[in-house]
Structures are given as C-alpha cells and as structure tokens.
Design an enzyme around this catalytic site. Sequence first.
Site, PDB file in Angstrom:
ATOM      1  N   HIS A   1       5.933   3.751  31.488  1.00  0.00           N
ATOM      2  CA  HIS A   1       7.327   3.472  31.831  1.00  0.00           C
ATOM      3  C   HIS A   1       7.562   1.990  32.043  1.00  0.00           C
ATOM      4  O   HIS A   1       8.464   1.389  31.464  1.00  0.00           O
ATOM      5  CB  HIS A   1       7.736   4.257  33.087  1.00  0.00           C
ATOM      6  CG  HIS A   1       9.199   4.188  33.377  1.00  0.00           C
ATOM      7  ND1 HIS A   1       9.771   3.102  34.014  1.00  0.00           N
ATOM      8  CD2 HIS A   1      10.204   5.052  33.117  1.00  0.00           C
ATOM      9  CE1 HIS A   1      11.077   3.303  34.127  1.00  0.00           C
ATOM     10  NE2 HIS A   1      11.365   4.481  33.595  1.00  0.00           N
TER      11      HIS A   1
ATOM     12  N   VAL B   1       4.959  13.533  32.525  1.00  0.00           N
ATOM     13  CA  VAL B   1       5.716  14.466  31.692  1.00  0.00           C
ATOM     14  C   VAL B   1       6.113  13.779  30.390  1.00  0.00           C
ATOM     15  O   VAL B   1       6.330  12.568  30.357  1.00  0.00           O
ATOM     16  CB  VAL B   1       6.976  14.996  32.413  1.00  0.00           C
ATOM     17  CG1 VAL B   1       6.605  15.677  33.711  1.00  0.00           C
ATOM     18  CG2 VAL B   1       7.975  13.875  32.674  1.00  0.00           C
TER      19      VAL B   1
END
Length: 259
Positions: free
Chosen positions: A146, A206
């Site tokens: 991220h 995820v």
Amino acid sequence: MAGQAVLVVSFGTSHLDTLEKTIQPIEWDIAGRMTGRVQRRAFTSGMILRKLERRDGLHIDDVPQALSRLAAEGFDDVVLQPTHIMNGDEYDKLAAQTEPFREKFVRLAIGRPLLTTVQDYKVTAQALLQVLPTRETDTALVFMGHGTEHFANPAYCQLEYVFHDLGRTDVLVGTVEGYPGVEEVLHRLDERPGVKKVVLYPLMVVAGDHAKNDLAGDEPDSWKSRIAARGYDVKCVLSGLGEYPGIREVFVRHAEEAE
C-alpha cells in the site's frame, strides 16, 4: 463472569470474497491455537464499515465498539491482534483507540503487526518464498504494497533487502502510495536486462480494490498496464497474504506473544 477473549483487528475490506479467503482464515487460525479464548472481529476503516452496513446490512464493530462490548460482557483478559502489515498509521490509530480501555480489563495485551522485528521480516520473506515459484533468470517477481507517508514506510525497502539476502534478487517490492512507487519498480526492472517476464503480487492481507484495480486493472495507469507497455510479459497473482499459511502463522505467533 470473568473470561478471556482474542480480538482480531483488520483494516477491513468491502470485498466479501477476499474477506472469506484472507481475514477469516487468520481469525480461525488464531482461534484454533488460543482455544480458551472467545474470538471477536473488528475493523479500523470507518469507510469500509459504513459501506458493509449500507450495502450488505453487515455490522462489524470498530475497535472501541468491540472493546466496549467485551467489557460489558464481563471479559477481563483480552488479547488484541492486528492483521496490519506494519506499525503505520492504522496501527497508531488502533493503539490510541485501545489505551482508554486498559482500566476496564485486568489484562489488555496487543500483538505485533506482521513486520515489526528483524526476525519478523526474515520469517515473512521465508513464508512467501514457500509459495513463490523458483527463480528463473528471465523473470522478476514484484510485490505491490500500500505505502504510506508514515515514517514506517521504509519497511517495504527492508523487506526487499531481506529477500535479496536470502538469495532472491529477482523479488522486488513497491507501493501504491509510498516509496518505492511504480516508477522505481520500472527503474529496477530496467537494471535487469535479462528479465522478460514479470509476475505481480499484492503485498496486502486482502486482495481488494488496490489489487484488482491498481495492480491488475486494465486501465493504462495500472501496474500491469504500465509494465506491459515496456514490453514485458506480465502475469498477476491476486492472492492476499492472508491466504498463505506461513503468513497466518506469523500473526498467530504474535497473538500468542502479545504483551
């Protein structure tokens, strides 16, 4: 009545398919090893919690709600285990939300995120190498994390160094919203003239929006499209880290070691 519980805290996802493949197995593995504790779930993303409630009628507690519920039900010994990758913004928020509840429990322990100690990095890299293909001279394996403006962002660079120290210089790590970004990944690929194929993986618990869109989307600014535009043969593996048993084991161990 006093009791013991383990609260597994995730950023969350609105993709129910990947939730069942990633977050839920982590929770089950922790519950399976901490059999004397009631297992509960909380998410830290308010946006995701609101979306799940509005779209699916699915209510999941945030951290204050979950801890308030456990206190009201009489639990006095709670282990809180985050499924966060590193000690970044979401972990800081979690710690701040938890602090006011300490006086409500005899014991409230918090486990470490995935990447905290040097040993965590080594174990995580080794766990990923168990599921990665063997090294091929014409192929690079690229993980997309991220990224963050938080000072913990260098965790991604450190993980890449650990892969290289383990002999896997074919593994690269980049981020969507931090450094190194896709431009730096492209630069690293340019430094490897023998590489013709690139396999992309999400470095996220995820495989949600970032994995499906930023990594593997068909838009021209996705990582898949940008790397393919350089002439590479690109393949995407959309598996979240929670799908890998070795990664889940790290979270289980951190829950068992929580202080």
